[in-house]
Write an enzyme that holds these catalytic residues in place. Sequence first.
Site, PDB file in Angstrom:
ATOM      1  N   LYS A 103      29.617  32.634 -17.817  1.00 23.57           N
ATOM      2  CA  LYS A 103      29.036  33.902 -17.400  1.00 23.57           C
ATOM      3  C   LYS A 103      28.641  33.847 -15.929  1.00 23.57           C
ATOM      4  O   LYS A 103      28.013  32.890 -15.479  1.00 23.57           O
ATOM      5  CB  LYS A 103      27.802  34.209 -18.264  1.00 23.57           C
TER       6      LYS A 103
ATOM      7  N   ARG B 198      21.934  28.408 -29.574  1.00 28.52           N
ATOM      8  CA  ARG B 198      21.696  28.166 -28.142  1.00 28.52           C
ATOM      9  C   ARG B 198      20.207  28.274 -27.822  1.00 28.52           C
ATOM     10  O   ARG B 198      19.658  27.434 -27.096  1.00 28.52           O
ATOM     11  CB  ARG B 198      22.508  29.175 -27.327  1.00 28.52           C
TER      12      ARG B 198
ATOM     13  N   HIS C 171      21.550  29.372 -16.368  1.00 26.32           N
ATOM     14  CA  HIS C 171      20.774  30.551 -16.002  1.00 26.32           C
ATOM     15  C   HIS C 171      20.668  30.653 -14.483  1.00 26.32           C
ATOM     16  O   HIS C 171      20.412  29.663 -13.795  1.00 26.32           O
ATOM     17  CB  HIS C 171      19.358  30.482 -16.590  1.00 26.32           C
TER      18      HIS C 171
ATOM     19  N   HIS D  30      24.264  32.773 -31.703  1.00 25.32           N
ATOM     20  CA  HIS D  30      23.568  32.602 -30.416  1.00 25.32           C
ATOM     21  C   HIS D  30      22.188  31.976 -30.603  1.00 25.32           C
ATOM     22  O   HIS D  30      21.637  31.387 -29.672  1.00 25.32           O
ATOM     23  CB  HIS D  30      23.441  33.957 -29.716  1.00 25.32           C
TER      24      HIS D  30
ATOM     25  N   ARG E 201      27.208  29.319 -25.169  1.00 23.28           N
ATOM     26  CA  ARG E 201      27.497  30.671 -25.638  1.00 23.28           C
ATOM     27  C   ARG E 201      28.764  30.575 -26.483  1.00 23.28           C
ATOM     28  O   ARG E 201      29.594  29.690 -26.291  1.00 23.28           O
ATOM     29  CB  ARG E 201      27.715  31.624 -24.469  1.00 23.28           C
TER      30      ARG E 201
ATOM     31  N   TYR F 292      11.492  30.587 -23.118  1.00 23.51           N
ATOM     32  CA  TYR F 292      11.392  29.600 -24.197  1.00 23.51           C
ATOM     33  C   TYR F 292      10.005  28.970 -24.279  1.00 23.51           C
ATOM     34  O   TYR F 292       9.654  28.376 -25.297  1.00 23.51           O
ATOM     35  CB  TYR F 292      12.472  28.523 -24.017  1.00 23.51           C
TER      36      TYR F 292
END
Length: 375
Positions: free
Chosen positions: A256, A323, A346, A320, A231, A355
């Site tokens: 995050k 990524r 994640h 982004h 990120r 994805y």
Amino acid sequence: MRTVKVISLQHRGKNCLGLRFPIDPELNSCVKQLTGFRWSNTHRCWLVDHTEHHLREIFRLFRPVAAVDTRELDKPLAVQATDSTKGKSLLPSLSAELNGQLLKFKYWMRQKRYSDNTIETYLDALKTFFRFFPARPVHKISNSDVIRFNNEYILANNYSVAYQSQCINAVKLFYSTIQDKELAVQEIARPRKPRKLPEVLSREEVKAILSKTHNKKHKAILGLIYGCGLRISECIAVRIEDIDSKRNMLHIRNAKGAKDRMVTLSPKLLELLREYYREARPKTYLFEGQSKAQYSTRSIGKLFNLAKQKAGIRKAATVHTLRHSYATHLLESGTDLRYIQSLLGHKSSRTTEIYTHVSKKALGQITSPFEHLDL
């Protein structure tokens, strides 16, 4: 829909509300119904004194014919409660009592180790929410007010689902912690979050972007974001000691969700970072701005857009997107989805599974029934 932007500014030593909108006879007519209105050649907008009365008048006159955007009312005005840690105005145009409560809420979030971005987002959302009810005491806000805010402000201005959820979360947390009052926010219908597929660049497009980035620092930044799936906030927070060159690993700290993780550094990327380091000699952060603090996210956005333009790429790609491209290219190379989830940080595998919907390898194995038509 037409939008009227309301901003706070200083004019001849007075706190004023500025109104900006495209030339429109109907909106001009609304302005002329405001008491004490005048045109400012200096600011190129209509002005009225900054009072709660004028703010209510603006909503009353303009809301039937246009969306009223008050998000830029956060600019500092005189004689307001301040955040003593930074000396900045925390909340213009609201009561001193509410200023104090929001400052208390800010300190509560800090001691709970909420990220700076989350704190700023929640405070901004609360400022907008309470300005929508300038005459309503805070303790009398109810579920019906939140629903009205959603309909008459967020939906009327066509703001995003994410912004709507942020506002609801901020209001819920504020009332449960500072007001000691539970709003039954769970009873308010949450917006359905659109399941959008991420934009993805091909390997050739990523190569073209990096090839058009001739500044070594800029190339190292974009290379690190793509090469490690970072990120943008993680990239600018990387410190020199976070790079383990012996193990070809990068330590991402306090990302995050307040999580750490390790990601692999390719030998080519590590060599690019070494070349940049020998030239720039940063002191603390790997990428530093002019004041030796972290490099700014806005600057990274600008350099990416410039490189994308030079590369002739017209996709609606942002920083982004690098990524997203990293994750998709790993999946197409045969990397297990569980490893990709770990590399991206994640929490849920469902987030990573998106994805599979954009992977050329997965979709490329499907043959369209059109091919079997004998035309």
